[in-house]
Design an enzyme around this catalytic site. Structure first.
Site, mmCIF file in Angstrom:
data_model
loop_
_atom_site.group_PDB
_atom_site.id
_atom_site.type_symbol
_atom_site.label_atom_id
_atom_site.label_comp_id
_atom_site.label_asym_id
_atom_site.label_seq_id
_atom_site.Cartn_x
_atom_site.Cartn_y
_atom_site.Cartn_z
ATOM 1 N N ARG B 57 5.023 21.365 9.860
ATOM 2 C CA ARG B 57 5.791 21.006 8.668
ATOM 3 C C ARG B 57 6.202 19.540 8.646
ATOM 4 O O ARG B 57 5.970 18.825 7.683
ATOM 5 C CB ARG B 57 7.079 21.845 8.601
ATOM 6 C CG ARG B 57 7.077 22.975 7.649
ATOM 7 C CD ARG B 57 8.147 23.935 8.094
ATOM 8 N NE ARG B 57 7.902 24.271 9.496
ATOM 9 C CZ ARG B 57 7.062 25.211 9.873
ATOM 10 N NH1 ARG B 57 6.453 25.932 8.987
ATOM 11 N NH2 ARG B 57 6.825 25.455 11.142
ATOM 12 N N THR B 58 6.861 19.109 9.737
ATOM 13 C CA THR B 58 7.414 17.747 9.742
ATOM 14 C C THR B 58 6.305 16.720 9.562
ATOM 15 O O THR B 58 6.419 15.794 8.768
ATOM 16 C CB THR B 58 8.178 17.498 11.054
ATOM 17 O OG1 THR B 58 9.097 18.560 11.241
ATOM 18 C CG2 THR B 58 8.924 16.195 11.026
ATOM 19 N N LYS B 85 -4.404 9.183 29.703
ATOM 20 C CA LYS B 85 -4.960 8.331 30.766
ATOM 21 C C LYS B 85 -3.863 7.573 31.499
ATOM 22 O O LYS B 85 -4.130 6.746 32.353
ATOM 23 C CB LYS B 85 -5.947 7.319 30.167
ATOM 24 C CG LYS B 85 -7.138 7.949 29.480
ATOM 25 C CD LYS B 85 -8.014 6.859 28.878
ATOM 26 C CE LYS B 85 -9.041 7.447 27.919
ATOM 27 N NZ LYS B 85 -9.670 6.410 27.100
ATOM 28 N N ARG B 107 7.855 11.603 16.937
ATOM 29 C CA ARG B 107 8.401 12.796 17.578
ATOM 30 C C ARG B 107 8.036 12.716 19.059
ATOM 31 O O ARG B 107 6.901 12.390 19.413
ATOM 32 C CB ARG B 107 7.794 14.055 16.957
ATOM 33 C CG ARG B 107 8.126 15.293 17.775
ATOM 34 C CD ARG B 107 7.807 16.546 17.055
ATOM 35 N NE ARG B 107 8.760 16.784 15.978
ATOM 36 C CZ ARG B 107 8.823 17.930 15.297
ATOM 37 N NH1 ARG B 107 7.993 18.913 15.581
ATOM 38 N NH2 ARG B 107 9.707 18.094 14.339
ATOM 39 N N HIS B 135 17.192 15.723 15.152
ATOM 40 C CA HIS B 135 16.082 15.811 14.207
ATOM 41 C C HIS B 135 16.696 15.500 12.838
ATOM 42 O O HIS B 135 16.921 16.395 12.028
ATOM 43 C CB HIS B 135 15.487 17.227 14.257
ATOM 44 C CG HIS B 135 14.217 17.385 13.483
ATOM 45 N ND1 HIS B 135 13.680 16.390 12.701
ATOM 46 C CD2 HIS B 135 13.365 18.431 13.371
ATOM 47 C CE1 HIS B 135 12.562 16.830 12.154
ATOM 48 N NE2 HIS B 135 12.357 18.061 12.529
#
Lengths: 179, 306
Positions: B57-58, B85, B107, B135
């Site tokens: 969603r976000t 890596k 995020r 959030h």
């Protein structure tokens, strides 16, 4: 801060009546025409014109309001971010004749933004522009109004403010202000 | 004008900031319901969506918001990237910034990751969730949805139910609701409520029925299994019997309450299907409002970059 009245009271009412007459002359029964007032200066003016046409011809012309904030060309180029106002266009403009209404035309940039914003609602067959005050000789873009209330010669440092009874003022008044 | 350069958490915002985002979002909501849903405001801005954690969603909501504002968008997710890596967060982001990016939406699983970036790089940072910390855009869209449904947030009673301990949504919601004048309660098993949460000025309740009888709005959170290192309750079935919202419980209340869920829903655990799809639930409104409120946040942040 010196200020000069450009239009007020009865004279302003006569000017709005004349502009409405011109619209009636060109648009007949308004069956294919809509009015869109531009936020914020054009809203009260567009309502007044709608009222005049209703009184003169008993025709209800659909009237909407358009905010151009998100379409301006000076976003991120000015000190403050402009707060957007309401957009409400409760009709389709596809193949319609649109009359854009604003109180003052100066550089023409707001009108360019308005044309851009309006296209999000469809492709009108024709667009006209009605302005109460035309600040002549100050255009940045090749945009001219179709109907003008009064032409004013002014310089860059001056600006125009409108006072309307609808906003709680005693009388209608348009002022030219020297900064 | 917003009081902050970045959007790292609700804690940094003022009530006026939230109200400015709401009033701007009102206009964007009108924009995304037009035949042509796009405005040119951010056409000279490039935005990188950097997701070190899973998201549906976000990520989609941000990307759509950015595209509706005409920004150029690049997407990055840590799986399949050079992070695997051994590249550090700062190196990764600086490399992305070298490609002339103006705004970073990030995020990350570490709390404070977005603050770290904001302190070390020049771009505007928008936190799309940092571990169990905050959030902010979720709290903005949640409070915006409450305002839309109930007219105002001021004076409303909101209970947040479930895994408060691991939830960044809960913390951001608590800050946003309190700043807007709502009363907040948290409800869940003892093991999933942080020990000193009452110091934030929220009520604590362990009986779901009592919590629901108190509230106007119930925000049902998901159990974050991916963040739980130990077992906090005996079984999912037992959790759902005590803290799951079902139609029977909802209908037994003597008033109508608004049901919210930030998604993804575990149907049958924190909320049953018939509740998720009922009239009281505004879960899909939340998703729609997510795009409008994120457009508002991006627009207002971009406007501060002169």
């Amino acid at each position: 801060m010196a200020k000069v009245s450009i239009l007020h009271g009865q004279l302003l009412d006569i000017t709005i009546s004349r502009l409405s007459q011109q619209l009636i002359e060109n648009h007949g029964d308004f069956s294919n025409t809509v009015i869109i007032g531009l936020q914020q200066g054009g809203i009260i003016l567009s309502e007044r014109i709608k009222q005049k046409i209703k009184t003169m011809e008993n025709i209800d012309v659909p009237c909407g309001q358009l905010d151009i904030t998100f379409h301006r060309d000076d976003f991120r180029r000015r000190e403050n971010i402009l707060t957007p106002s309401k957009t409400e266009i409760p009709f389709l403009i596809e193949n319609m004749k649109v009359i854009l209404v604003d109180d003052v035309i100066f550089t023409g940039r707001s009108i360019r933004s308005a044309l851009d914003a309006m296209m999000a609602f469809g492709r009108p067959s024709k667009v006209e522009l009605l302005c109460l005050i035309d600040r002549k000789y100050s255009r940045d873009l090749p945009i001219e109004p179709s109907y003008v209330g009064k032409v004013v010669n002014s310089i860059q440092s001056q600006y125009i403010t409108a006072e309307w009874k609808e906003d709680g003022h005693e009388d209608d008044n348009l002022w030219l202000i020297n900064q | 004008m917003l009081s902050t350069k970045h959007l790292l958490g609700i804690k940094d915002l003022t009530r006026e900031d939230l109200e400015l985002i709401f009033s701007t979002a009102d206009q964007f909501k009108e924009v995304i319901n037009r035949p042509i849903k796009k405005v040119p405001s951010l056409r000279d801005i490039t935005i990188a969506n950097i997701f070190f954690e899973n998201s549906t969603r976000t990520k989609l909501s941000f990307e759509l918001a950015e595209k509706r504002l005409s920004a150029d968008v690049i997407n990055f997710s840590s799986s399949g990237s050079s992070v695997k890596k051994g590249e550090t967060l700062l190196d990764t982001v600086n490399n992305i910034l070298s490609m002339k990016v103006d705004i970073i939406v990030m995020r990350h699983s570490s709390p404070g990751a977005s603050h770290f970036l904001a302190n070390h790089i020049d771009a505007t940072i928008l936190n799309a969730g940092d571990g169990t910390h905050e959030h902010p855009t979720q709290a903005i869209l949640d409070t915006y949805s409450i305002r839309e449904r109930l007219g105002t947030v001021e004076g409303k009673k909101v209970v947040i139910v479930g895994d408060i301990l691991h939830s960044r949504v809960a913390l951001s919601n608590i800050f946003a609701l309190q700043k807007l004048g709502a009363e907040v309660m948290v409800c869940g098993p003892h093991t999933l409520i942080p020990k000193y949460i009452d110091q934030l000025g929220v009520r604590v309740e362990h009986d779901l029925r009592k919590a629901l009888e108190w509230c106007d709005v119930a925000n049902m959170l998901r159990i974050q299994m991916e963040r739980q290192l130990v077992k906090n309750f005996p079984s999912v079935r037992e959790y759902s019997q005590h803290f799951g919202l079902n139609k029977e419980l909802l209908e037994s209340l003597d008033k109508e309450i608004v049901v919210m869920h930030p998604g993804p829903i575990n149907r049958g655990v924190e909320i049953t299907s018939d509740v998720a799809d009922c009239e009281n639930a505004i879960i899909l409104d939340q998703v729609e409002n997510g795009v409008a409120t994120r457009m508002a946040a991006l627009y207002l942040l971009a406007g501060k970059q002169n």
